[in-house]
Design an enzyme around this catalytic site. Structure first.
Site, PDB file in Angstrom:
ATOM      1  N   GLU A 127     -89.957  -3.561 -31.428  1.00  0.00           N
ATOM      2  CA  GLU A 127     -90.976  -3.285 -30.422  1.00  0.00           C
ATOM      3  C   GLU A 127     -92.375  -3.258 -31.037  1.00  0.00           C
ATOM      4  O   GLU A 127     -92.581  -2.716 -32.119  1.00  0.00           O
ATOM      5  CB  GLU A 127     -90.689  -1.952 -29.734  1.00  0.00           C
ATOM      6  CG  GLU A 127     -89.389  -1.933 -28.944  1.00  0.00           C
ATOM      7  CD  GLU A 127     -89.403  -2.873 -27.743  1.00  0.00           C
ATOM      8  OE1 GLU A 127     -90.516  -3.285 -27.325  1.00  0.00           O
ATOM      9  OE2 GLU A 127     -88.312  -3.188 -27.235  1.00  0.00           O
ATOM     10  N   CYS A 135     -86.447   5.510 -25.294  1.00  0.00           N
ATOM     11  CA  CYS A 135     -86.777   4.715 -26.473  1.00  0.00           C
ATOM     12  C   CYS A 135     -88.291   4.743 -26.712  1.00  0.00           C
ATOM     13  O   CYS A 135     -88.753   5.015 -27.824  1.00  0.00           O
ATOM     14  CB  CYS A 135     -86.290   3.285 -26.289  1.00  0.00           C
ATOM     15  SG  CYS A 135     -84.495   3.155 -26.132  1.00  0.00           S
ATOM     16  N   HIS A 190     -84.959  -2.459 -30.456  1.00  0.00           N
ATOM     17  CA  HIS A 190     -83.939  -2.518 -29.410  1.00  0.00           C
ATOM     18  C   HIS A 190     -82.864  -3.535 -29.813  1.00  0.00           C
ATOM     19  O   HIS A 190     -83.185  -4.615 -30.332  1.00  0.00           O
ATOM     20  CB  HIS A 190     -84.551  -2.941 -28.069  1.00  0.00           C
ATOM     21  CG  HIS A 190     -84.975  -1.792 -27.224  1.00  0.00           C
ATOM     22  ND1 HIS A 190     -86.283  -1.579 -26.840  1.00  0.00           N
ATOM     23  CD2 HIS A 190     -84.252  -0.791 -26.667  1.00  0.00           C
ATOM     24  CE1 HIS A 190     -86.347  -0.492 -26.096  1.00  0.00           C
ATOM     25  NE2 HIS A 190     -85.133   0.005 -25.985  1.00  0.00           N
TER      26      HIS A 190
END
Length: 198
Positions: free
Chosen positions: A80, A142, A166
């Protein structure tokens, strides 16, 4: 030897398993490059996961932090790029459902990952596994954990690689949810190759 804190999550919503749990347990106490891996599983709770993460950082004083979450439906491993200051989404495991609530009241709108995410993607691809950078960690747990981690290091003026990755569903979860899935071995390999970049 340097220390790396690796976190995953417990199962949540209608997911009977969470593949991050298996990866964290598998890599706990392993040595990857110059890092000894310390693995922990976080609760899927808005009001607990962030404070648990900060407590773990203060307890172990890691040189780097990598957090894992499953993105059911994604086909690739996706480091991310950014965490945003927003809690939203479905209910957590305690039944709590925020609606656009800020994670830190006076915090910045967002924090960029300090992991070498482009290098991570390249390394995963060299291992013949698909990966790409993701520009949204969502607004669920998350994102919450990623934001808490980066905010803590910023507030403490500590420059340590930290961020979030992820992963797709495991085959076990994929069969339950009828979504794309990877073997546990390939998921763990992708995470290993990511950590090896640090």
């Amino acid at each position: 030897m340097k220390k790396l804190l690796l976190t995953g999550f417990a199962p949540f919503l209608d997911n009977p398993v969470n593949p991050t749990t298996n990866i964290v347990e598998q890599l706990h106490n392993q040595v990857i490059s110059d890092y000894a891996v310390i693995g922990h599983i976080l609760p899927v709770e808005f009001q607990q996961s962030g404070s648990d993460m900060v407590r773990l950082i203060e307890t172990y004083d890691p040189d780097a932090v990598v957090s894992l979450g499953v993105a059911v439906g994604r086909r690739l491993v996706t480091p991310e790029r950014i965490a945003i200051n927003c809690n939203d989404g479905p209910i957590d495991n305690r039944g709590y459902k925020p609606a656009g609530k800020k994670i830190v009241e006076n915090g910045p709108d967002g924090y960029f990952s300090t992991l070498p995410i482009q290098h991570m993607v390249q390394n995963i691809k060299k291992a013949n596994l698909p990966a790409e950078i993701s520009n949204t960690a969502g607004t669920y747990l998350c994102n919450n954990v990623m934001y808490h981690t980066l905010h803590y290091f910023k507030e403490q003026k500590l420059h340590r690689p930290s961020g979030f990755i992820h992963i797709p569903a495991s085959h076990e979860l994929g069969l339950e949810r009828n979504v794309p899935s990877w073997s546990n071995e390939d998921l763990a390999k992708a995470v290993w190759e990511s950590i090896a970049c640090l």
